[in-house]
Design a protein around this motif. Structure first.
Motif, PDB file in Angstrom:
ATOM      1  N   ASP A  29      23.587 115.682 119.742  1.00 58.11           N
ATOM      2  CA  ASP A  29      25.014 115.970 119.882  1.00 58.11           C
ATOM      3  C   ASP A  29      25.406 116.380 121.305  1.00 58.11           C
ATOM      4  O   ASP A  29      26.432 116.995 121.528  1.00 58.11           O
ATOM      5  N   SER A  30      24.602 115.989 122.284  1.00 53.69           N
ATOM      6  CA  SER A  30      24.923 116.309 123.673  1.00 53.69           C
ATOM      7  C   SER A  30      26.177 115.559 124.118  1.00 53.69           C
ATOM      8  O   SER A  30      26.286 114.347 123.912  1.00 53.69           O
ATOM      9  N   GLN A  62      14.898 131.655 124.441  1.00 50.33           N
ATOM     10  CA  GLN A  62      14.923 132.228 123.109  1.00 50.33           C
ATOM     11  C   GLN A  62      14.370 131.171 122.166  1.00 50.33           C
ATOM     12  O   GLN A  62      14.011 130.083 122.597  1.00 50.33           O
ATOM     13  N   ASP A  63      14.297 131.475 120.887  1.00 50.55           N
ATOM     14  CA  ASP A  63      13.733 130.510 119.940  1.00 50.55           C
ATOM     15  C   ASP A  63      14.490 129.190 119.908  1.00 50.55           C
ATOM     16  O   ASP A  63      13.893 128.132 119.731  1.00 50.55           O
ATOM     17  N   ASP A  64      15.810 129.248 120.096  1.00 48.26           N
ATOM     18  CA  ASP A  64      16.621 128.052 119.930  1.00 48.26           C
ATOM     19  C   ASP A  64      17.352 127.594 121.194  1.00 48.26           C
ATOM     20  O   ASP A  64      18.017 126.568 121.192  1.00 48.26           O
ATOM     21  N   VAL A  65      17.233 128.354 122.290  1.00 47.33           N
ATOM     22  CA  VAL A  65      17.942 128.016 123.526  1.00 47.33           C
ATOM     23  C   VAL A  65      17.032 128.278 124.726  1.00 47.33           C
ATOM     24  O   VAL A  65      16.333 129.285 124.779  1.00 47.33           O
ATOM     25  N   LEU A  66      17.073 127.350 125.669  1.00 45.10           N
ATOM     26  CA  LEU A  66      16.326 127.464 126.914  1.00 45.10           C
ATOM     27  C   LEU A  66      17.293 127.165 128.049  1.00 45.10           C
ATOM     28  O   LEU A  66      18.016 126.160 128.004  1.00 45.10           O
ATOM     29  N   ILE A  67      17.325 128.025 129.064  1.00 46.79           N
ATOM     30  CA  ILE A  67      18.202 127.809 130.209  1.00 46.79           C
ATOM     31  C   ILE A  67      17.340 127.665 131.458  1.00 46.79           C
ATOM     32  O   ILE A  67      16.510 128.524 131.754  1.00 46.79           O
ATOM     33  N   VAL A  68      17.543 126.554 132.163  1.00 49.09           N
ATOM     34  CA  VAL A  68      16.705 126.188 133.308  1.00 49.09           C
ATOM     35  C   VAL A  68      17.594 125.945 134.523  1.00 49.09           C
ATOM     36  O   VAL A  68      18.675 125.372 134.410  1.00 49.09           O
ATOM     37  N   PHE A  93      19.187 123.802 127.185  1.00 47.67           N
ATOM     38  CA  PHE A  93      18.402 123.028 126.226  1.00 47.67           C
ATOM     39  C   PHE A  93      18.529 123.664 124.845  1.00 47.67           C
ATOM     40  O   PHE A  93      18.676 124.882 124.730  1.00 47.67           O
ATOM     41  N   VAL A  94      18.430 122.834 123.820  1.00 47.23           N
ATOM     42  CA  VAL A  94      18.321 123.321 122.448  1.00 47.23           C
ATOM     43  C   VAL A  94      17.023 122.778 121.859  1.00 47.23           C
ATOM     44  O   VAL A  94      16.520 121.744 122.281  1.00 47.23           O
ATOM     45  N   ASN A  95      16.518 123.508 120.899  1.00 51.11           N
ATOM     46  CA  ASN A  95      15.291 123.088 120.236  1.00 51.11           C
ATOM     47  C   ASN A  95      15.667 122.166 119.077  1.00 51.11           C
ATOM     48  O   ASN A  95      16.296 122.593 118.124  1.00 51.11           O
ATOM     49  N   GLU A  96      15.302 120.899 119.223  1.00 47.75           N
ATOM     50  CA  GLU A  96      15.635 119.893 118.223  1.00 47.75           C
ATOM     51  C   GLU A  96      14.339 119.232 117.767  1.00 47.75           C
ATOM     52  O   GLU A  96      13.633 118.641 118.585  1.00 47.75           O
ATOM     53  N   HIS A 103      21.185 119.840 126.212  1.00 46.31           N
ATOM     54  CA  HIS A 103      22.482 119.815 125.547  1.00 46.31           C
ATOM     55  C   HIS A 103      23.589 119.675 126.579  1.00 46.31           C
ATOM     56  O   HIS A 103      24.507 118.884 126.426  1.00 46.31           O
ATOM     57  N   ASN A 104      23.477 120.446 127.660  1.00 45.15           N
ATOM     58  CA  ASN A 104      24.506 120.411 128.676  1.00 45.15           C
ATOM     59  C   ASN A 104      23.912 120.747 130.043  1.00 45.15           C
ATOM     60  O   ASN A 104      22.869 121.395 130.108  1.00 45.15           O
ATOM     61  N   SER A 105      24.565 120.316 131.088  1.00 50.62           N
ATOM     62  CA  SER A 105      24.144 120.592 132.466  1.00 50.62           C
ATOM     63  C   SER A 105      25.375 120.790 133.320  1.00 50.62           C
ATOM     64  O   SER A 105      26.425 120.216 133.055  1.00 50.62           O
TER      65      SER A 105
END
Length: 112
Positions: A29-30, A62-68, A93-96, A103-105
Protein backbone atom coordinates in the motif's frame (compact mmCIF):
# COMPACT_ATOMS: atom_id res chain seq x y z
CA UNK A 1 21.39 -8.63 3.23
CA UNK A 2 22.68 -5.67 5.22
CA UNK A 3 20.97 -2.29 5.22
CA UNK A 4 23.81 -0.87 3.13
CA UNK A 5 23.48 -3.68 0.57
CA UNK A 6 19.71 -3.16 0.47
CA UNK A 7 20.05 0.52 -0.39
CA UNK A 8 22.94 0.00 -2.80
CA UNK A 9 20.73 -2.42 -4.75
CA UNK A 10 17.73 -0.10 -4.52
CA UNK A 11 19.67 2.87 -5.93
CA UNK A 12 21.36 0.71 -8.57
CA UNK A 13 17.93 -0.33 -9.85
CA UNK A 14 16.68 3.27 -9.78
CA UNK A 15 19.59 4.49 -11.86
CA UNK A 16 20.21 1.68 -14.34
CA UNK A 17 18.08 -1.46 -14.11
CA UNK A 18 14.54 -2.60 -14.87
CA UNK A 19 12.30 -0.42 -12.70
CA UNK A 20 9.82 -3.28 -12.32
CA UNK A 21 12.36 -4.80 -9.93
CA UNK A 22 11.43 -2.06 -7.45
CA UNK A 23 8.21 -3.86 -6.53
CA UNK A 24 9.97 -6.02 -3.94
CA UNK A 25 11.29 -2.94 -2.10
CA UNK A 26 7.88 -1.34 -1.46
CA UNK A 27 4.99 -2.47 0.71
CA UNK A 28 1.73 -3.22 -1.09
CA UNK A 29 0.00 0.00 0.00
CA UNK A 30 2.94 2.36 -0.53
CA UNK A 31 1.88 5.63 -2.14
CA UNK A 32 5.34 5.94 -3.76
CA UNK A 33 5.90 2.89 -5.92
CA UNK A 34 4.28 4.02 -9.17
CA UNK A 35 5.38 7.65 -8.87
CA UNK A 36 8.98 6.56 -8.19
CA UNK A 37 8.96 4.38 -11.30
CA UNK A 38 7.53 7.21 -13.40
CA UNK A 39 9.94 9.81 -12.03
CA UNK A 40 13.08 7.74 -12.59
CA UNK A 41 11.92 6.49 -15.98
CA UNK A 42 11.56 10.09 -17.13
CA UNK A 43 14.90 11.11 -15.62
CA UNK A 44 16.71 8.20 -17.26
CA UNK A 45 15.30 9.17 -20.67
CA UNK A 46 16.85 12.64 -20.31
CA UNK A 47 20.06 11.97 -18.38
CA UNK A 48 22.72 9.45 -17.62
CA UNK A 49 22.16 8.94 -13.94
CA UNK A 50 24.48 7.55 -11.26
CA UNK A 51 23.35 7.24 -7.64
CA UNK A 52 25.95 6.45 -4.99
CA UNK A 53 25.04 5.62 -1.42
CA UNK A 54 27.26 7.60 0.94
CA UNK A 55 25.84 6.59 4.30
CA UNK A 56 22.90 4.81 5.86
CA UNK A 57 21.75 4.54 9.47
CA UNK A 58 18.79 3.36 11.49
CA UNK A 59 17.11 6.20 13.37
CA UNK A 60 14.41 4.15 15.07
CA UNK A 61 13.19 0.58 15.09
CA UNK A 62 10.07 -0.94 16.56
CA UNK A 63 8.34 -4.25 15.85
CA UNK A 64 6.29 -2.80 13.00
CA UNK A 65 8.14 0.37 11.92
CA UNK A 66 11.72 1.11 10.89
CA UNK A 67 13.00 4.61 10.14
CA UNK A 68 16.22 4.96 8.13
CA UNK A 69 18.26 7.96 7.06
CA UNK A 70 20.57 7.84 4.07
CA UNK A 71 22.97 10.13 2.28
CA UNK A 72 23.14 9.91 -1.49
CA UNK A 73 25.30 11.41 -4.23
CA UNK A 74 23.52 12.15 -7.50
CA UNK A 75 25.56 12.44 -10.68
CA UNK A 76 23.55 13.59 -13.69
CA UNK A 77 25.08 13.86 -17.14
CA UNK A 78 23.52 15.28 -20.29
CA UNK A 79 25.07 16.78 -23.42
CA UNK A 80 28.59 16.73 -21.92
CA UNK A 81 27.38 18.61 -18.83
CA UNK A 82 27.84 16.95 -15.49
CA UNK A 83 26.09 17.98 -12.28
CA UNK A 84 26.64 16.43 -8.88
CA UNK A 85 24.85 17.00 -5.63
CA UNK A 86 24.08 15.19 -2.42
CA UNK A 87 20.80 14.55 -0.70
CA UNK A 88 19.67 13.20 2.63
CA UNK A 89 16.53 11.10 2.77
CA UNK A 90 14.31 9.60 5.44
CA UNK A 91 12.63 6.27 4.65
CA UNK A 92 9.80 4.77 6.65
CA UNK A 93 9.56 0.98 6.44
CA UNK A 94 6.78 -1.32 7.60
CA UNK A 95 7.07 -4.98 8.40
CA UNK A 96 5.12 -6.85 5.74
CA UNK A 97 5.19 -10.65 5.68
CA UNK A 98 8.27 -10.67 7.94
CA UNK A 99 10.20 -8.39 5.59
CA UNK A 100 10.94 -4.66 5.84
CA UNK A 101 9.38 -2.75 2.93
CA UNK A 102 9.46 0.96 2.11
CA UNK A 103 6.18 2.68 2.82
CA UNK A 104 7.26 6.26 2.33
CA UNK A 105 10.36 8.38 1.69
CA UNK A 106 11.13 12.06 1.89
CA UNK A 107 14.12 14.19 1.05
CA UNK A 108 15.43 16.52 3.72
CA UNK A 109 16.27 20.14 2.86
CA UNK A 110 19.81 20.70 1.65
CA UNK A 111 22.07 22.65 3.98
CA UNK A 112 24.60 25.26 2.94
Amino acid sequence: MTLREYFEEYYRILSQDDLEKLDVFFCTDSPLLQSTKQQFSAMRQQYELTLTLLEVSVLSKQDDVLIVRDGLKFCIESNDKKNEYTSTNIHTFVNEDNSWKIHNSAGLPRRG
